[in-house]
Design an enzyme around this catalytic site. Structure first.
Site, PDB file in Angstrom:
ATOM      1  N   GLY A  12       0.832  -1.203   0.000  1.00  0.00           N
ATOM      2  CA  GLY A  12       0.000   0.000   0.000  1.00  0.00           C
ATOM      3  C   GLY A  12       0.860   1.244   0.000  1.00  0.00           C
ATOM      4  N   SER A  13       0.332   2.311  -0.575  1.00  0.00           N
ATOM      5  CA  SER A  13       1.146   3.514  -0.767  1.00  0.00           C
ATOM      6  C   SER A  13       0.282   4.778  -0.739  1.00  0.00           C
ATOM      7  CB  SER A  13       1.874   3.433  -2.104  1.00  0.00           C
ATOM      8  OG  SER A  13       0.891   3.278  -3.126  1.00  0.00           O
ATOM      9  N   GLY A  17       0.322   4.944   4.237  1.00  0.00           N
ATOM     10  CA  GLY A  17       1.389   4.043   3.813  1.00  0.00           C
ATOM     11  C   GLY A  17       2.662   4.809   3.459  1.00  0.00           C
ATOM     12  N   PHE A  99      -9.612  -4.474  -0.281  1.00  0.00           N
ATOM     13  CA  PHE A  99      -8.689  -5.096  -1.240  1.00  0.00           C
ATOM     14  C   PHE A  99      -7.905  -6.269  -0.650  1.00  0.00           C
ATOM     15  CE2 PHE A  99      -8.471  -0.484  -2.780  1.00  0.00           C
ATOM     16  CZ  PHE A  99      -9.565  -0.664  -3.629  1.00  0.00           C
ATOM     17  N   LYS A 122      -7.090   0.749   9.122  1.00  0.00           N
ATOM     18  CA  LYS A 122      -8.060   1.263  10.094  1.00  0.00           C
ATOM     19  C   LYS A 122      -9.373   0.501   9.955  1.00  0.00           C
ATOM     20  CE  LYS A 122      -5.478   5.016  11.015  1.00  0.00           C
ATOM     21  NZ  LYS A 122      -4.891   5.371  12.288  1.00  0.00           N
ATOM     22  N   LYS A 206     -13.818   4.130  17.743  1.00  0.00           N
ATOM     23  CA  LYS A 206     -13.627   5.557  18.058  1.00  0.00           C
ATOM     24  C   LYS A 206     -14.337   6.448  17.038  1.00  0.00           C
ATOM     25  CE  LYS A 206     -10.290   6.636  14.882  1.00  0.00           C
ATOM     26  NZ  LYS A 206      -8.974   6.152  14.490  1.00  0.00           N
ATOM     27  N   ARG A 270     -12.709  13.886  10.800  1.00  0.00           N
ATOM     28  CA  ARG A 270     -13.774  14.196   9.855  1.00  0.00           C
ATOM     29  C   ARG A 270     -15.122  13.602  10.263  1.00  0.00           C
ATOM     30  NH1 ARG A 270     -11.241  10.834   4.770  1.00  0.00           N
ATOM     31  NH2 ARG A 270     -11.664   8.771   5.596  1.00  0.00           N
ATOM     32  N   LYS A 297     -15.934   8.088   1.717  1.00  0.00           N
ATOM     33  CA  LYS A 297     -16.948   7.590   2.637  1.00  0.00           C
ATOM     34  C   LYS A 297     -16.502   7.795   4.091  1.00  0.00           C
ATOM     35  CE  LYS A 297     -20.003   6.301  -0.219  1.00  0.00           C
ATOM     36  NZ  LYS A 297     -21.241   7.079  -0.248  1.00  0.00           N
ATOM     37  N   GLN A 299     -16.100   6.579   7.779  1.00  0.00           N
ATOM     38  CA  GLN A 299     -16.009   5.267   8.398  1.00  0.00           C
ATOM     39  C   GLN A 299     -17.006   5.128   9.567  1.00  0.00           C
ATOM     40  OE1 GLN A 299     -11.885   4.186   9.345  1.00  0.00           O
ATOM     41  NE2 GLN A 299     -12.232   2.513   7.944  1.00  0.00           N
TER      42      GLN A 299
END
Lengths: 343, 343
Positions: A12-13, A17, A99, A122, A206, A270, A297, A299
């Site tokens: 991941g990047s 990441g 993914f 997360k 959280k 957010r 979206k 979370q």
């Protein structure tokens, strides 16, 4: 000699990441335990006619997801997942969780037989039977030991080397120590708990409590009320974690992944921001995601729904009055004042 | 019958005492366990030619310390301490702690032989041998069982009936339940812990950690850093409490008096505010107290000094790096950046 060294690969990047790769790239060169080169699997994109992997490997910067911060030169972007993980002994997972399964299936035959992993992803997943940890999904696909890392960690602040802490949850101490060596830095202090589940549940729930903090902010109820709701939220996070994962530790909630991340998220995140706007503007979540998050979206709303459905199935709604009220305000039109009345 | 009822007396009538009297005055009338009349000892003052006790007993409002909120009519202001506490079986202490010993000496012979008390007094005292709980001072003078109440409780927000929580620390459960009956309300939720010391240590040390939060705000270090420092502060509060009071419970720090009060104080309180101004303006604490607090003294700076001297005497400075650094920034000219470097 080289064959005994750990080969670290980052899967991941994105924003987080890329920030993590700055820590890892620096730390691997400090110890002969690790190979210097760290592959980073990058989902290939084309920016102004140039491949993102090429940009990263020549400019040493992820200009799309972490602009303004150089990546260490030993971080090598690789677009092919099988090539990226070849012979890997340490996998760092930091991709959107949808993914994961597919990537794991592709990499399975290429990784080393004594590989272990750590998830920086997360959130948690849910299926019909209840919550599902990302580490458990990875374990079911790759059959490797897994740690989890979570904390009050806003990626850009870490990249800017502002002081923060994080928490690594481990199953066996040796793996925990190895992972600490990869991440720990004077400005990024790693704490430890033998509690892989607790660390991940904190990181997911959280966001639900932060919706409540945003509702409270919209009501302009003052500091006493907001801190009371955050505290009650922390207790319900703990109760939920213990209900579904019997080995969860109380101490986990006093770590960075618990109380500190909750504070950061309830004051700055957010989810809080959109929840306040949800009450003040009466706009729908979809419209707010469009207007305030460029279509990303939230979370917290997804997790609030998953938590509610799971608790309902398990006849446990009354054990979690705060999270249930947050769900009902968010999705069933319950008046926001009930945030304090229904506790 | 009346002789078996509890006679409640409130010692003190400032901002917090007056807000508490609204809860107590209402709750005593709900249960036959209590006499309806509640004396409130008032340090007599004259306002525009009228005695404060007379104003309270005719207008049912403490116009000086809690203007705008009516007190229940069964709250009776009494200027003489001996007369006020005559036959008292429940004492509620809510005066500045420097007056406690002298008041106790005066009231000793007037209270009932089976009297118990609860302290709402913020802070702890220190002498040459170390920290000294307010409840222990009262016990040494009156030899009565004591509870302590502390939480994220800003008096004016409570008077405005905004939702909050508080924590009662008790030694024996019966006393704890009695005290809960006096204070508990839908908008003022009382939690319980068998930990009189922990509750009071939280109330005192959170002000030290709030100085650190103010320093951090002045540095504009972002949310990750602030929440990390708050978390480390919470851990040091716990360590300090355990070091000096062996029966302290971990759960106390998850109650309103612990994490919630810390959050409130680090975001809204005057210790935070003055600490930020201390860095930004480079003015002395005395000048800031004059300019920002009308000459009232900051509790955090005094406690920081007391804590430092106690730890130094006990060769324990290195166990509390965060509180020591806060002291050194506040009093020894240490550069504020060290707030994160010296952890």
């Amino acid at each position: 000699m080289s064959s005994q060294q750990e080969r670290v690969v980052i899967i991941g990047s994105g924003n987080w990441g890329s920030a993590a790769s700055r820590l890892i790239g620096k730390n691997v060169t400090k110890s002969s335990r690790f190979e210097d080169r760290v592959n980073m699997w990058v989902y290939e994109e084309v920016l102004n006619g140039q491949k993102l992997t090429e940009i990263i490997n020549t400019q040493h910067e992820n200009v799309k997801y972490l602009p303004g911060y150089k990546l260490p030169k030993n971080i090598v972007a690789v677009p092919d997942i099988v090539e990226a993980v070849k012979g890997a002994t340490v996998l760092v997972f930091v991709v959107p969780h949808q993914f994961i399964r597919n990537l794991c299936k592709q990499m399975k035959s290429a990784i080393s037989s004594h590989c272990r992993g750590i998830s920086l992803i997360k959130g948690i997943d849910f299926n019909e039977s209840g919550p599902l940890l990302i580490t458990d999904i990875i374990k079911s696909e790759l059959n490797i030991p897994m740690c989890a890392l979570s904390g009050a960690n806003i990626a850009n602040e870490i990249a800017a080397e502002k002081f923060c802490e994080t928490t690594i949850g481990y199953e066996n101490l040796e793996d925990g120590k190895l992972m600490k060596e990869l991440f720990h830095d004077d400005m990024f202090r790693v704490g430890f708990v033998k509690d892989v589940a607790g660390v991940q549940v904190c990181g997911a729930l959280k966001n639900v409590i932060a919706l409540g903090a945003g509702f409270c902010d919209a009501l302009e109820m003052g500091n006493n009320t907001k801190s009371a709701l955050m505290r009650i939220g922390l207790i319900e996070m703990q109760r939920f974690a213990k209900k579904y994962y019997s080995n969860v530790k109380v101490e986990t909630f006093m770590e960075s992944c618990g109380v500190a991340d909750l504070i950061t998220t309830c004051y700055g995140g957010r989810n809080r921001k959109c929840a306040e706007a949800f009450i003040r503007t009466k706009k729908s979540w979809n419209v707010l995601e469009e207007e305030l998050l460029n279509g990303q979206k939230l979370q917290g709303t997804t997790t609030a729904k998953d938590v509610y459905l799971t608790l309902k199935k398990d006849n446990a709604l009354e054990e979690f009055p705060h999270m249930v009220t947050i769900y009902r305000i968010a999705f069933e039109g319950l008046p926001v004042e009930r945030i304090v009345l229904d506790i």
